[in-house]
Design a protein around this motif. Structure first.
Motif, PDB file in Angstrom:
ATOM      1  N   GLU A  42     107.852  74.236  18.220  1.00 51.90           N
ATOM      2  CA  GLU A  42     108.277  73.176  17.302  1.00 51.90           C
ATOM      3  C   GLU A  42     108.790  71.963  18.085  1.00 51.90           C
ATOM      4  O   GLU A  42     108.998  72.043  19.305  1.00 51.90           O
ATOM      5  CB  GLU A  42     109.363  73.698  16.364  1.00 51.90           C
ATOM      6  N   SER A  43     109.021  70.879  17.377  1.00 56.01           N
ATOM      7  CA  SER A  43     109.548  69.673  17.998  1.00 56.01           C
ATOM      8  C   SER A  43     110.905  69.987  18.635  1.00 56.01           C
ATOM      9  O   SER A  43     111.744  70.635  18.013  1.00 56.01           O
ATOM     10  CB  SER A  43     109.688  68.605  16.919  1.00 56.01           C
ATOM     11  N   GLY A  44     111.076  69.568  19.882  1.00 59.33           N
ATOM     12  CA  GLY A  44     112.349  69.801  20.559  1.00 59.33           C
ATOM     13  C   GLY A  44     112.446  71.164  21.212  1.00 59.33           C
ATOM     14  O   GLY A  44     113.507  71.535  21.718  1.00 59.33           O
ATOM     15  N   SER A  45     111.336  71.924  21.235  1.00 55.39           N
ATOM     16  CA  SER A  45     111.408  73.270  21.826  1.00 55.39           C
ATOM     17  C   SER A  45     111.316  73.231  23.355  1.00 55.39           C
ATOM     18  O   SER A  45     111.615  74.227  24.009  1.00 55.39           O
ATOM     19  CB  SER A  45     110.305  74.174  21.257  1.00 55.39           C
ATOM     20  N   GLY A  46     110.876  72.114  23.912  1.00 55.69           N
ATOM     21  CA  GLY A  46     110.867  71.991  25.371  1.00 55.69           C
ATOM     22  C   GLY A  46     109.499  71.868  26.006  1.00 55.69           C
ATOM     23  O   GLY A  46     109.365  71.934  27.229  1.00 55.69           O
ATOM     24  N   LYS A  47     108.449  71.643  25.177  1.00 53.59           N
ATOM     25  CA  LYS A  47     107.076  71.567  25.706  1.00 53.59           C
ATOM     26  C   LYS A  47     106.959  70.410  26.707  1.00 53.59           C
ATOM     27  O   LYS A  47     106.465  70.575  27.822  1.00 53.59           O
ATOM     28  CB  LYS A  47     106.064  71.380  24.559  1.00 53.59           C
ATOM     29  N   THR A  48     107.412  69.228  26.283  1.00 53.20           N
ATOM     30  CA  THR A  48     107.271  68.045  27.142  1.00 53.20           C
ATOM     31  C   THR A  48     108.112  68.182  28.403  1.00 53.20           C
ATOM     32  O   THR A  48     107.680  67.805  29.491  1.00 53.20           O
ATOM     33  CB  THR A  48     107.666  66.779  26.355  1.00 53.20           C
ATOM     34  N   GLN A  49     109.299  68.769  28.257  1.00 56.60           N
ATOM     35  CA  GLN A  49     110.162  68.941  29.435  1.00 56.60           C
ATOM     36  C   GLN A  49     109.467  69.820  30.469  1.00 56.60           C
ATOM     37  O   GLN A  49     109.503  69.526  31.660  1.00 56.60           O
ATOM     38  CB  GLN A  49     111.490  69.582  29.029  1.00 56.60           C
ATOM     39  N   LEU A  50     108.790  70.891  30.004  1.00 59.58           N
ATOM     40  CA  LEU A  50     108.071  71.767  30.943  1.00 59.58           C
ATOM     41  C   LEU A  50     106.899  71.027  31.573  1.00 59.58           C
ATOM     42  O   LEU A  50     106.654  71.143  32.771  1.00 59.58           O
ATOM     43  CB  LEU A  50     107.573  73.015  30.228  1.00 59.58           C
ATOM     44  N   HIS A 211     119.681  78.291  21.548  1.00 56.71           N
ATOM     45  CA  HIS A 211     119.204  79.449  22.311  1.00 56.71           C
ATOM     46  C   HIS A 211     117.678  79.295  22.374  1.00 56.71           C
ATOM     47  O   HIS A 211     117.029  79.192  21.344  1.00 56.71           O
ATOM     48  CB  HIS A 211     119.643  80.684  21.513  1.00 56.71           C
ATOM     49  N   ARG A 212     117.107  79.243  23.593  1.00 52.50           N
ATOM     50  CA  ARG A 212     115.665  78.982  23.730  1.00 52.50           C
ATOM     51  C   ARG A 212     114.941  80.206  24.281  1.00 52.50           C
ATOM     52  O   ARG A 212     115.440  80.852  25.204  1.00 52.50           O
ATOM     53  CB  ARG A 212     115.425  77.796  24.679  1.00 52.50           C
ATOM     54  N   THR A 213     113.770  80.479  23.741  1.00 48.96           N
ATOM     55  CA  THR A 213     112.975  81.601  24.249  1.00 48.96           C
ATOM     56  C   THR A 213     111.559  81.177  24.597  1.00 48.96           C
ATOM     57  O   THR A 213     111.018  80.212  24.029  1.00 48.96           O
ATOM     58  CB  THR A 213     112.907  82.764  23.235  1.00 48.96           C
ATOM     59  N   LYS A 232     118.075  71.928  31.424  1.00 49.88           N
ATOM     60  CA  LYS A 232     119.212  71.261  32.051  1.00 49.88           C
ATOM     61  C   LYS A 232     118.824  69.823  32.329  1.00 49.88           C
ATOM     62  O   LYS A 232     117.663  69.446  32.185  1.00 49.88           O
ATOM     63  CB  LYS A 232     119.554  71.950  33.376  1.00 49.88           C
ATOM     64  N   LYS A 233     119.787  69.046  32.785  1.00 48.30           N
ATOM     65  CA  LYS A 233     119.521  67.646  33.085  1.00 48.30           C
ATOM     66  C   LYS A 233     118.424  67.542  34.159  1.00 48.30           C
ATOM     67  O   LYS A 233     117.527  66.710  34.088  1.00 48.30           O
ATOM     68  CB  LYS A 233     120.811  66.988  33.575  1.00 48.30           C
ATOM     69  N   GLU A 234     118.490  68.431  35.154  1.00 46.61           N
ATOM     70  CA  GLU A 234     117.576  68.311  36.298  1.00 46.61           C
ATOM     71  C   GLU A 234     116.285  69.088  36.104  1.00 46.61           C
ATOM     72  O   GLU A 234     115.261  68.743  36.698  1.00 46.61           O
ATOM     73  CB  GLU A 234     118.216  68.857  37.589  1.00 46.61           C
TER      74      GLU A 234
HETATM   75  N1  ATP Z   1     118.827  66.159  30.176  1.00 44.16           N
HETATM   76  C1  ATP Z   1     118.778  67.134  29.255  1.00 44.16           C
HETATM   77  N2  ATP Z   1     119.713  68.086  29.227  1.00 44.16           N
HETATM   78  C2  ATP Z   1     119.665  69.067  28.316  1.00 44.16           C
HETATM   79  N3  ATP Z   1     118.721  69.151  27.371  1.00 44.16           N
HETATM   80  C3  ATP Z   1     117.789  68.209  27.348  1.00 44.16           C
HETATM   81  C4  ATP Z   1     117.742  67.162  28.288  1.00 44.16           C
HETATM   82  N4  ATP Z   1     116.676  66.386  28.018  1.00 44.16           N
HETATM   83  C5  ATP Z   1     116.078  66.926  26.959  1.00 44.16           C
HETATM   84  N5  ATP Z   1     116.741  68.018  26.558  1.00 44.16           N
HETATM   85  C6  ATP Z   1     116.414  68.897  25.436  1.00 44.16           C
HETATM   86  O1  ATP Z   1     115.020  68.986  25.354  1.00 44.16           O
HETATM   87  C7  ATP Z   1     114.642  68.840  23.996  1.00 44.16           C
HETATM   88  C8  ATP Z   1     113.372  68.012  23.902  1.00 44.16           C
HETATM   89  O2  ATP Z   1     112.388  68.774  24.424  1.00 44.16           O
HETATM   90  P1  ATP Z   1     110.899  68.223  24.451  1.00 44.16           P
HETATM   91  O3  ATP Z   1     110.822  66.743  24.353  1.00 44.16           O
HETATM   92  O4  ATP Z   1     110.277  68.866  25.642  1.00 44.16           O
HETATM   93  O5  ATP Z   1     110.388  68.853  23.103  1.00 44.16           O
HETATM   94  P2  ATP Z   1     108.893  69.013  22.612  1.00 44.16           P
HETATM   95  O6  ATP Z   1     108.721  70.475  22.398  1.00 44.16           O
HETATM   96  O7  ATP Z   1     107.945  68.348  23.558  1.00 44.16           O
HETATM   97  O8  ATP Z   1     108.960  68.244  21.234  1.00 44.16           O
HETATM   98  P3  ATP Z   1     107.817  67.364  20.504  1.00 44.16           P
HETATM   99  O9  ATP Z   1     106.860  68.350  19.908  1.00 44.16           O
HETATM  100  O10 ATP Z   1     108.588  66.608  19.478  1.00 44.16           O
HETATM  101  O11 ATP Z   1     107.199  66.482  21.546  1.00 44.16           O
HETATM  102  C9  ATP Z   1     115.729  68.086  23.299  1.00 44.16           C
HETATM  103  O12 ATP Z   1     115.874  68.618  22.016  1.00 44.16           O
HETATM  104  C10 ATP Z   1     116.932  68.336  24.134  1.00 44.16           C
HETATM  105  O13 ATP Z   1     117.680  69.354  23.524  1.00 44.16           O
END
Ligand code: ATP
Length: 241
Positions: A42-50, A211-213, A232-234
């Protein structure tokens, strides 16, 4: 290919590290070359961060047709320039975005959409195999509403159903797309209320924690695996058990 030739090939497919030994461990060493790996959530689950943890180069693409052109450009770029700057990773964030707004749900649209899925995945798999690339695509989820049988009971991979934010969900783009990818990782988040004791407050205050899985839904080379992770931030890191 003779059995002798096969013996000369490397024993395992090269893998791209996800940047965290714990998550790499669940993926059998990292994300494999020569195939398509999907991160769904879902949105905000962390896909883009990974994805950002994997890559440093970003190119904007606005629709599926443009994506086909960009893939052709990438192919030309790899063929001509591969000795100068080898491309080893393609990330598409997100594949679902191209289809949700552009296509509708008539039979003709669905047929056109499936054709486009197979064209995109065929191109990606050909590139991945020819140039030993890692391909990662992200996908969104849709809510399942109604009874847990009929079309809602369709099981794909190791998990009977996917839950995130206390909702039952399924990957966007459905079965046709599920057959276009090789591996699927489901990222989920759950909001939890926790009591926090503070020296100044007479009683614990309630605060919300995410809590993320990370679940390996299917992969041709691995069994089901499930891990907790934190953003995390980093970096994005798995939590050891
Ligand atoms: N510096 C940070 N420290 C902690 N958490 C962070 C940080 N930056 C982003 N996040 C977390 O990462 C989440 C966003 O994740 P991301 O953009 O990867 O989601 P996504 O799954 O790609 O969503 P979408 O489908 O909307 O693109 C935010 O909800 C926030 O909680």
């Amino acid at each position: 290919m003779t059995p002798q030739n096969l013996m000369l090939l490397p024993l395992s497919t090269p893998k791209l590290s996800i940047g965290c030994p714990i998550l790499d461990g669940y993926l059998g060493g990292g994300i494999p070359c020569n195939s398509i790996t999907e991160l769904v959530g879902e949105s905000g689950s962390g896909k883009t961060q990974l994805c950002l943890q994997l890559t440093t180069y970003v190119h904007g693409v606005h629709d599926a047709k443009q994506l086909i052109h960009v893939l052709r450009d990438i192919q030309a770029f790899i063929v001509i320039d591969h000795t100068r700057l080898p491309v080893k990773l393609i990330v598409i964030d997100s594949i679902a975005a191209f289809f949700r707004s552009q296509y509708h749900t008539t039979l003709v649209d669905l047929k056109r959409q499936s054709k486009m899925f197979f064209k995109i995945s065929g191109t990606l798999k050909a590139l991945a195999n020819k140039f030993v690339l890692v391909v990662v695509v992200t996908n969104q989820v849709v809510d399942f509403i109604g009874p847990h049988d009929g079309v809602n009971a369709v099981r794909l991979g190791n998990l009977e159903c996917l839950h995130t934010s206390h909702r039952r969900v399924g990957p966007t783009l459905g079965l046709a797309w599920a057959h276009c990818i090789n591996s699927r990782v489901f990222l989920a988040r759950h909001q939890q209320s926790v009591g926090v004791n503070s020296r100044n407050a007479p009683s614990p205050t309630i605060s919300s924690q995410t809590h993320r899985t990370f679940d390996l839904v299917f992969a041709p080379h691995l069994p089901h695996a499930s891990a907790e992770f934190v953003i995390k931030k980093e970096c994005v890191v798995g939590v050891s058990r």
